[in-house]
Design a protein around this motif. Structure first.
Motif, PDB file in Angstrom:
ATOM      1  N   HIS A 166      -4.212  -4.439  -3.757  1.00 22.17           N
ATOM      2  CA  HIS A 166      -4.800  -3.815  -2.566  1.00 22.17           C
ATOM      3  C   HIS A 166      -6.276  -3.540  -2.860  1.00 22.17           C
ATOM      4  N   VAL A 184       0.057   2.494  -6.147  1.00 25.56           N
ATOM      5  CA  VAL A 184       0.946   2.281  -5.006  1.00 25.56           C
ATOM      6  C   VAL A 184       2.357   2.650  -5.431  1.00 25.56           C
ATOM      7  N   ALA A 237      -2.277  -0.402  -9.074  1.00 27.41           N
ATOM      8  CA  ALA A 237      -2.668  -1.438  -8.118  1.00 27.41           C
ATOM      9  C   ALA A 237      -3.921  -2.158  -8.615  1.00 27.41           C
ATOM     10  N   THR A 273       4.297  -3.029   2.068  1.00 26.96           N
ATOM     11  CA  THR A 273       4.865  -1.830   1.442  1.00 26.96           C
ATOM     12  C   THR A 273       6.387  -1.875   1.480  1.00 26.96           C
ATOM     13  N   LYS A 311      -8.283  -1.251  -1.961  1.00 28.65           N
ATOM     14  CA  LYS A 311      -8.741   0.135  -2.033  1.00 28.65           C
ATOM     15  C   LYS A 311      -7.846   1.056  -2.854  1.00 28.65           C
ATOM     16  N   GLU A 312      -6.551   0.827  -2.857  1.00 24.44           N
ATOM     17  CA  GLU A 312      -5.617   1.733  -3.525  1.00 24.44           C
ATOM     18  C   GLU A 312      -5.718   1.614  -5.049  1.00 24.44           C
ATOM     19  N   LYS A 331       3.513  -0.557   6.763  1.00 25.42           N
ATOM     20  CA  LYS A 331       3.025  -1.901   6.458  1.00 25.42           C
ATOM     21  C   LYS A 331       4.134  -2.770   5.866  1.00 25.42           C
ATOM     22  N   SER A 344       0.856  -1.186   0.000  1.00 24.70           N
ATOM     23  CA  SER A 344       0.000   0.000   0.000  1.00 24.70           C
ATOM     24  C   SER A 344       0.895   1.240   0.000  1.00 24.70           C
ATOM     25  N   ASN A 345       0.311   2.400   0.239  1.00 26.69           N
ATOM     26  CA  ASN A 345       1.090   3.635   0.335  1.00 26.69           C
ATOM     27  C   ASN A 345       1.452   3.977   1.775  1.00 26.69           C
ATOM     28  N   ASP A 346       1.207   3.042   2.686  1.00 27.44           N
ATOM     29  CA  ASP A 346       1.516   3.218   4.097  1.00 27.44           C
ATOM     30  C   ASP A 346       2.888   2.613   4.386  1.00 27.44           C
TER      31      ASP A 346
END
Length: 392
Positions: free
Chosen positions: A63, A69, A74, A44, A65-66, A41, A36-38
């Motif tokens: 992912h 990324v 994504a 990531t 929702k994303e 995680k 993800s973009n976090d």
């Protein structure tokens, strides 16, 4: 003779490429489920390491929702992937693994690494989940490493989808480990010692592909000159003996077993769900298979590192060359205690060595130069003369 050798090498290459671990270690495309973009995680961090390591293939973040990324398109599920990737890496909540693995199977993916933990190592519910994902994998023809592992590293292929960067040179040590730490967190220590991986496997619980499969693969891998194995328990002892015996005839195999004590066994059960056995049984197993048993983590890697840089001796006759009597005696004693011989040199060889030594030197084996400043003699001339002798 050259033609026969070429055919043999070709057969070995075909055997290696047919092994289920080959595609995992040479993927042309990788999907990371959980990227993800976090930055916090794990998925990531794995993606970042893969990109930063100059991985040459395609990378597909998955992912729910994303949309993008880190600049990569994504996909919401494995079913939406534009192609059946060579390798899928799952770093997601435990409960989501079965459905995601099924989606990947529907898309035609055949190789996976399940990083997620929370399976047989945590109890009965975890065992049921592990049985479920193994059943799904078999239904779709998926071979996978894990669950509860850290992943793989193939430095020369620029493949490192783990949490830790691989920053030093690649080398000749192949590692198969039931602990992810000895594939990743150990890297700064290995870099300091200049010990490089050829290929590295964290197998975790080993629900599908396990230590035996890694031994079979590393035995045929031309990059691997010595094999290190970290063991908490072996679920297929007969297959392990067969694989290790075959491997040890081709290259040194060093193993560290930690399940032979009450505390070690209890820890292994909660770590990877491994069932350990008494120390003396593993001693016998290793002896039967030609495996060198290490006593510490340091020994495991230092021995494998040293053995990866040396040809396997053709016999037990050792020559000792030093510039001090103490090390000469302690080395000679250690050789004999380990079943190696330190024979007296032939009169002809003694005469050749004596010509190069000071009058205070010893030339019979061990060779002790005492105080001697000509490093050319010690480092070049004497080793060459001694190694030319067919008895050494």
């Amino acid at each position: 003779m050259v033609k026969t050798s070429g055919i043999w090498l070709l057969r070995r290459r075909i055997m290696l490429e047919d092994h289920p671990l080959y595609t995992i270690m040479h993927p042309r495309s990788v999907a990371i489920v959980g990227a993800s973009n976090d930055f916090s995680k794990m998925g990531t961090i794995q993606l970042i390491n893969l990109v930063a390591g100059s991985y040459p293939g395609k990378i597909y973040p998955i992912h729910p929702k994303e949309e993008m990324v880190f600049g990569l398109k994504a996909y919401r599920s494995g079913r939406e992937l534009p192609e059946p990737v060579d390798l899928a890496i799952l770093t997601i909540p435990t409960s989501a693994v079965p459905a995601v693995l099924k989606d990947l199977g529907e898309r035609g993916v055949k190789r996976a690494i399940v990083i997620s933990g929370g399976f047989k190592e945590v109890g009965e519910r975890g065992k049921e989940l592990e049985t479920e994902i193994l059943s799904i994998a078999r239904q779709y023809g998926i071979r996978f490493l894990g669950p509860n592992c850290i992943g793989v590293i193939h430095p020369s292929f620029h493949l490192n989808p783990t949490m830790y960067p691989y920053l030093h040179q690649f080398g000749g040590v192949g590692i198969a480990s039931q602990s992810g730490t000895y594939v990743t967190q150990i890297l700064p220590y290995l870099a300091k010692l200049q010990i490089g991986f050829s290929q590295a496997f964290s197998v975790g619980n080993g629900a599908d592909l396990d230590l035996v499969d890694c031994l079979e693969y590393l035995a045929e891998d031309p990059e691997t000159k010595a094999i290190a194995v970290y063991i908490e328990g072996i679920k297929r002892p007969r297959d392990f003996i067969q694989a290790a015996s075959k491997a040890s005839r081709a290259k040194p195999v060093v193993a560290l077993y930690v399940g032979g004590t009450e505390a070690g066994s209890r820890s292994a059960a909660s770590h990877t769900g491994s069932i350990s056995g008494p120390d003396h049984l593993y001693d016998a197993l290793f002896r039967q298979a030609g495996v060198i048993r290490a006593g510490t983590v340091e020994d495991l890697f230092e021995w494998a590192g040293a053995l990866s840089l040396q040809p396997i001796p053709k016999g037990r006759n050792m020559a000792i060359l030093t510039h001090s009597g103490g090390p000469a005696s302690s080395l000679a004693d250690a050789c004999n205690r380990r079943g190696l011989k330190v024979p007296l040199f032939s009169e002809r060889l003694q005469a050749r060595i004596k010509e190069l030594l000071p009058s205070t030197g010893s030339f019979r084996n061990p060779v002790d130069l005492t105080f001697f400043m000509d490093m050319g003699v010690m480092m070049e001339k004497l080793p060459r003369i001694i190694l030319e002798d067919p008895e050494i």
